[in-house]
Scaffold this motif. Structure first.
Motif, PDB file in Angstrom:
ATOM      1  N   ARG A   1       0.830  -1.208   0.000  1.00  0.00           N
ATOM      2  CA  ARG A   1       0.000   0.000   0.000  1.00  0.00           C
ATOM      3  C   ARG A   1       0.864   1.257   0.000  1.00  0.00           C
ATOM      4  N   GLY A   2       1.995   1.199   0.722  1.00  0.00           N
ATOM      5  CA  GLY A   2       2.900   2.347   0.737  1.00  0.00           C
ATOM      6  C   GLY A   2       3.499   2.622  -0.639  1.00  0.00           C
ATOM      7  N   ILE A   3       3.876   1.562  -1.340  1.00  0.00           N
ATOM      8  CA  ILE A   3       4.436   1.723  -2.694  1.00  0.00           C
ATOM      9  C   ILE A   3       3.388   2.292  -3.641  1.00  0.00           C
ATOM     10  N   GLU A   4       2.158   1.803  -3.535  1.00  0.00           N
ATOM     11  CA  GLU A   4       1.087   2.295  -4.415  1.00  0.00           C
ATOM     12  C   GLU A   4       0.815   3.779  -4.179  1.00  0.00           C
ATOM     13  N   LYS A   5       0.888   4.216  -2.919  1.00  0.00           N
ATOM     14  CA  LYS A   5       0.700   5.644  -2.631  1.00  0.00           C
ATOM     15  C   LYS A   5       1.825   6.479  -3.244  1.00  0.00           C
ATOM     16  N   ARG A   6       3.055   5.969  -3.165  1.00  0.00           N
ATOM     17  CA  ARG A   6       4.185   6.692  -3.756  1.00  0.00           C
ATOM     18  C   ARG A   6       4.033   6.787  -5.273  1.00  0.00           C
ATOM     19  N   ILE A   7       3.550   5.694  -5.891  1.00  0.00           N
ATOM     20  CA  ILE A   7       3.334   5.716  -7.339  1.00  0.00           C
ATOM     21  C   ILE A   7       2.270   6.741  -7.714  1.00  0.00           C
ATOM     22  N   GLU A   8       1.166   6.794  -6.949  1.00  0.00           N
ATOM     23  CA  GLU A   8       0.111   7.768  -7.217  1.00  0.00           C
ATOM     24  C   GLU A   8       0.642   9.191  -7.098  1.00  0.00           C
ATOM     25  N   GLY A   9       1.486   9.423  -6.079  1.00  0.00           N
ATOM     26  CA  GLY A   9       2.061  10.749  -5.916  1.00  0.00           C
ATOM     27  C   GLY A   9       2.946  11.152  -7.085  1.00  0.00           C
ATOM     28  N   LEU A  10       3.760  10.219  -7.552  1.00  0.00           N
ATOM     29  CA  LEU A  10       4.638  10.506  -8.686  1.00  0.00           C
ATOM     30  C   LEU A  10       3.850  10.725  -9.969  1.00  0.00           C
ATOM     31  N   LEU A  11       2.750   9.980 -10.152  1.00  0.00           N
ATOM     32  CA  LEU A  11       1.913  10.181 -11.335  1.00  0.00           C
ATOM     33  C   LEU A  11       1.337  11.590 -11.361  1.00  0.00           C
ATOM     34  N   GLY A  12       0.957  12.091 -10.182  1.00  0.00           N
ATOM     35  CA  GLY A  12       0.461  13.461 -10.105  1.00  0.00           C
ATOM     36  C   GLY A  12       1.535  14.471 -10.478  1.00  0.00           C
TER      37      GLY A  12
ATOM     38  N   VAL B   1       4.029  13.888 -12.515  1.00  0.00           N
ATOM     39  CA  VAL B   1       4.266  13.786 -13.958  1.00  0.00           C
ATOM     40  C   VAL B   1       3.266  14.642 -14.728  1.00  0.00           C
ATOM     41  N   VAL B   2       2.010  14.617 -14.279  1.00  0.00           N
ATOM     42  CA  VAL B   2       0.974  15.414 -14.945  1.00  0.00           C
ATOM     43  C   VAL B   2       1.277  16.910 -14.842  1.00  0.00           C
ATOM     44  N   ASP B   3       1.789  17.342 -13.712  1.00  0.00           N
ATOM     45  CA  ASP B   3       2.061  18.769 -13.497  1.00  0.00           C
ATOM     46  C   ASP B   3       3.392  19.215 -14.102  1.00  0.00           C
ATOM     47  N   ALA B   4       4.307  18.275 -14.339  1.00  0.00           N
ATOM     48  CA  ALA B   4       5.644  18.646 -14.826  1.00  0.00           C
ATOM     49  C   ALA B   4       5.605  19.050 -16.296  1.00  0.00           C
ATOM     50  N   THR B   5       6.505  19.954 -16.681  1.00  0.00           N
ATOM     51  CA  THR B   5       6.620  20.405 -18.084  1.00  0.00           C
ATOM     52  C   THR B   5       8.012  20.143 -18.639  1.00  0.00           C
TER      53      THR B   5
ATOM     54  N   ARG C   1      10.940  12.396 -17.439  1.00  0.00           N
ATOM     55  CA  ARG C   1      11.620  11.117 -17.654  1.00  0.00           C
ATOM     56  C   ARG C   1      12.136  10.549 -16.328  1.00  0.00           C
ATOM     57  N   THR C   2      12.619  11.429 -15.432  1.00  0.00           N
ATOM     58  CA  THR C   2      13.092  10.971 -14.116  1.00  0.00           C
ATOM     59  C   THR C   2      11.953  10.370 -13.302  1.00  0.00           C
ATOM     60  N   TYR C   3      10.798  11.069 -13.312  1.00  0.00           N
ATOM     61  CA  TYR C   3       9.627  10.541 -12.604  1.00  0.00           C
ATOM     62  C   TYR C   3       9.195   9.204 -13.185  1.00  0.00           C
ATOM     63  N   GLU C   4       9.203   9.094 -14.512  1.00  0.00           N
ATOM     64  CA  GLU C   4       8.771   7.844 -15.158  1.00  0.00           C
ATOM     65  C   GLU C   4       9.707   6.696 -14.800  1.00  0.00           C
ATOM     66  N   ASP C   5      11.015   6.978 -14.745  1.00  0.00           N
ATOM     67  CA  ASP C   5      11.975   5.938 -14.359  1.00  0.00           C
ATOM     68  C   ASP C   5      11.734   5.487 -12.923  1.00  0.00           C
ATOM     69  N   LYS C   6      11.435   6.445 -12.048  1.00  0.00           N
ATOM     70  CA  LYS C   6      11.181   6.097 -10.647  1.00  0.00           C
ATOM     71  C   LYS C   6       9.896   5.279 -10.517  1.00  0.00           C
ATOM     72  N   ILE C   7       8.879   5.637 -11.291  1.00  0.00           N
ATOM     73  CA  ILE C   7       7.626   4.873 -11.273  1.00  0.00           C
ATOM     74  C   ILE C   7       7.869   3.448 -11.745  1.00  0.00           C
ATOM     75  N   SER C   8       8.677   3.308 -12.800  1.00  0.00           N
ATOM     76  CA  SER C   8       8.997   1.975 -13.315  1.00  0.00           C
ATOM     77  C   SER C   8       9.724   1.143 -12.263  1.00  0.00           C
ATOM     78  N   GLU C   9      10.636   1.780 -11.533  1.00  0.00           N
ATOM     79  CA  GLU C   9      11.374   1.086 -10.475  1.00  0.00           C
ATOM     80  C   GLU C   9      10.438   0.648  -9.349  1.00  0.00           C
ATOM     81  N   LEU C  10       9.488   1.520  -8.966  1.00  0.00           N
ATOM     82  CA  LEU C  10       8.536   1.181  -7.913  1.00  0.00           C
ATOM     83  C   LEU C  10       7.588   0.068  -8.367  1.00  0.00           C
ATOM     84  N   GLU C  11       7.188   0.084  -9.629  1.00  0.00           N
ATOM     85  CA  GLU C  11       6.331  -0.987 -10.144  1.00  0.00           C
ATOM     86  C   GLU C  11       7.048  -2.328 -10.053  1.00  0.00           C
ATOM     87  N   ARG C  12       8.351  -2.304 -10.356  1.00  0.00           N
ATOM     88  CA  ARG C  12       9.141  -3.528 -10.251  1.00  0.00           C
ATOM     89  C   ARG C  12       9.214  -3.994  -8.789  1.00  0.00           C
ATOM     90  N   ASP C  13       9.409  -3.046  -7.858  1.00  0.00           N
ATOM     91  CA  ASP C  13       9.439  -3.400  -6.432  1.00  0.00           C
ATOM     92  C   ASP C  13       8.094  -3.976  -5.992  1.00  0.00           C
TER      93      ASP C  13
END
Length: 513
Positions: free
Chosen positions: A386-397, A399-403, A409-421
């Motif tokens: 549940r903690g990992i899923e919350k971190r992923i949701e936060g990073l997705l938010g 990514v949406v706000d980033a320009t 790309r850094t956020y996407e790499d971190k999300i990919s790493e968390l999905e693997r975990d």
């Protein structure tokens, strides 16, 4: 025309794949139609050149077309008519179409098509250009459609490329071709992964030798199993039941096929592969020295080397120290002597019957304790998920706000790493609770080894002997050329069995308890 005046012709046929050739679609019918055309024209057919690949529009990638041009080059004084049944068989690319026309023109060969009249007038060339461009468009559209279908199928969890070793394609109603484990290769690959992850195989060279021990394991055309093939197998994440593809941008997508290994095992293998590199297997040593790398010199602590020494009538195997400055430098020990002494140490590891029964009860008690702890471990694992899923949701938010592309790309790499975990943790949570009957399976294999490691050693199989060394001894064996092997450090199971004896005997118990 008389027979001497009849023009000579060659026929060119092409289908897009070897499958069409094997199924009998295309080549034979094309050749029949072209022969009928040649007979009607009064041409003698002297050769037929078939192709089973498209070449991506490039005629120089087609073996049949290259052979046809070479045939014309070999007879520069002859004039041939090249016959094909459809303009699309010629070249499905506008530029390559006219390059091929020029290649035939330079060789003084004329081309004739069954469904299109080749005309060298400006009007004829214009129409030919349009038809060639249409063929090129169809080829590219077909390629795009195939790529889209392959991508969609991969996104649905179905592998679309060549089946890796250990899998085979099976057609399943409603699903199409699906990867399924192919025994006995699936079991061999699984054992290689688990053995390398656990340290049973110390290097990829030993995994290679393990594969080579099975005659049916796929080999190259030269009959070898290469290190490249071993690396491809050990680096294939498909064996975990997940799909990764840089081409289609897929990262650890759950596949529709059955996994052979766990993600944890795969990760351990990758860690070992990227660790300290191992020396390749020496072809001049092979499987002749089971203790190579396991026994060290008692004076300098460096592993013994091994070699064959030539005598008057035959060669003799030896272990020796080759560390300069060591008092044992250049001194050798006969292979049979050293391996025999180590074998005697292995023989002493066999526990008594009562010690063995006590160890069995100990394993069962430990297993029961672990089962009781499994509930808490599962609860803790789910909280981490549940903690990992919350971190992923936060990073997705974010990514949406980033320009900034770099930040995204850094956020996407971190999300990919968390999905693997998350996948790894989910797999671990599922393994916390043991399956019914699993204790008996594990206990039987473990106790079979603990009860009599000598039985495996005396088999003479180098793979089994090295397995005994790794499972029984916690460190390399020290050997003094004058006094023999020193007291080895045994692994925990054997150390525990030895530890039972001392306190019990001190309390007056008989030596059988």
């Amino acid at each position: 025309m008389t027979k001497d005046q009849r023009l000579q012709s060659v026929i060119y046929c092409r289908v897009s794949s070897k499958g069409q050739k094997d199924e009998g679609h295309g080549l034979e019918s094309q050749e029949t139609r072209c022969r009928q055309y040649a007979a009607l024209k009064g041409y003698d057919v002297v050769a037929v050149f078939p192709d089973t690949i498209s070449g991506g529009g490039d005629f120089m990638k087609r073996p049949g077309m290259k052979a046809l041009l070479a045939f014309l080059d070999a007879q520069p004084n002859e004039r041939f008519v090249v016959i094909f049944d459809d303009l699309k068989r010629f070249a499905r690319d506008t530029r390559f179409h006219f390059d091929l026309r020029d290649a035939f023109r330079q060789r003084k060969a004329t081309i004739e098509c069954l469904n299109f009249k080749i005309d060298d007038t400006p009007e004829g060339e214009f129409i030919e250009t349009i038809l060639a461009a249409q063929g090129a468009l169809e080829r590219k559209q077909n390629g795009r459609q195939v790529a889209q279908k392959m991508r969609a199928r991969m996104e649905n969890g179905f592998w679309v490329h060549m089946a890796p070793v250990g899998y085979a394609y099976r057609t399943i109603k409603g699903q199409g071709k699906v990867l399924v484990p192919h025994e006995p290769l699936a079991g061999i690959v699984r054992e290689a992964f688990e053995g390398y992850a656990a340290g049973r195989f110390q290097s990829q060279g030993e995994v290679k030798r393990f594969f080579e021990s099975f005659p049916d394991f796929p080999r190259s055309k030269a009959g070898h199993i290469t290190f490249q093939r071993v690396g491809e197998i050990l680096g294939q994440s498909l064996y975990t039941g997940y799909i990764c593809s840089e081409t289609y941008g897929l990262n650890w997508l759950k596949g529709q096929h059955e996994p052979l290994i766990s993600i944890e095992t795969f990760d351990k293998v990758q860690e070992r592969r990227t660790g300290i590199s191992k020396l390749p297997i020496r072809k001049d040593i092979g499987d002749d020295f089971v203790l190579r790398g396991f026994v060290v010199c008692g004076d300098c602590g460096v592993p013994f080397r091994s070699s064959w020494s030539k005598g008057r009538t035959r060669h003799y195997p030896y272990y020796l120290c080759q560390t300069k400055g060591c008092s044992s430098y250049g001194k050798s020990v006969a292979r049979d002597k050293l391996e025999g002494e180590v074998g005697q140490i292995v023989r002493t590891l066999q526990p008594s019957e009562k010690m063995f029964e006590l160890a069995t009860r100990m394993f069962r008690d430990t297993w029961a304790q672990r089962a009781a702890m499994a509930v808490d471990m599962v609860k803790s694992g789910k909280e981490q998920l549940r903690g990992i899923e919350k971190r992923i949701e936060g990073l997705l938010g974010r990514v949406v706000d980033a320009t900034n592309p770099t930040v995204i790309r850094t956020y996407e790499d971190k999300i990919s790493e968390l999905e693997r975990d998350k996948l790894r943790l989910r797999e671990q949570v599922a393994s916390f609770v043991p399956e019914d009957g699993r204790l008996e399976n594990l206990l039987e294999l473990s106790l079979r080894f603990l009860s009599n490691p000598w039985k495996l050693w005396e088999s003479g199989n180098i793979t089994l002997q090295r397995t005994v060394l790794r499972l029984a001894f916690a460190d390399r064996l020290e050997y003094d050329r004058n006094t023999g092997p020193r007291t080895p450090k045994t692994t925990l199971p054997f150390k525990v069995l030895e530890g039972f004896c001392t306190p019990l005997l001190g309390n007056g118990a008989d030596d059988g308890t």
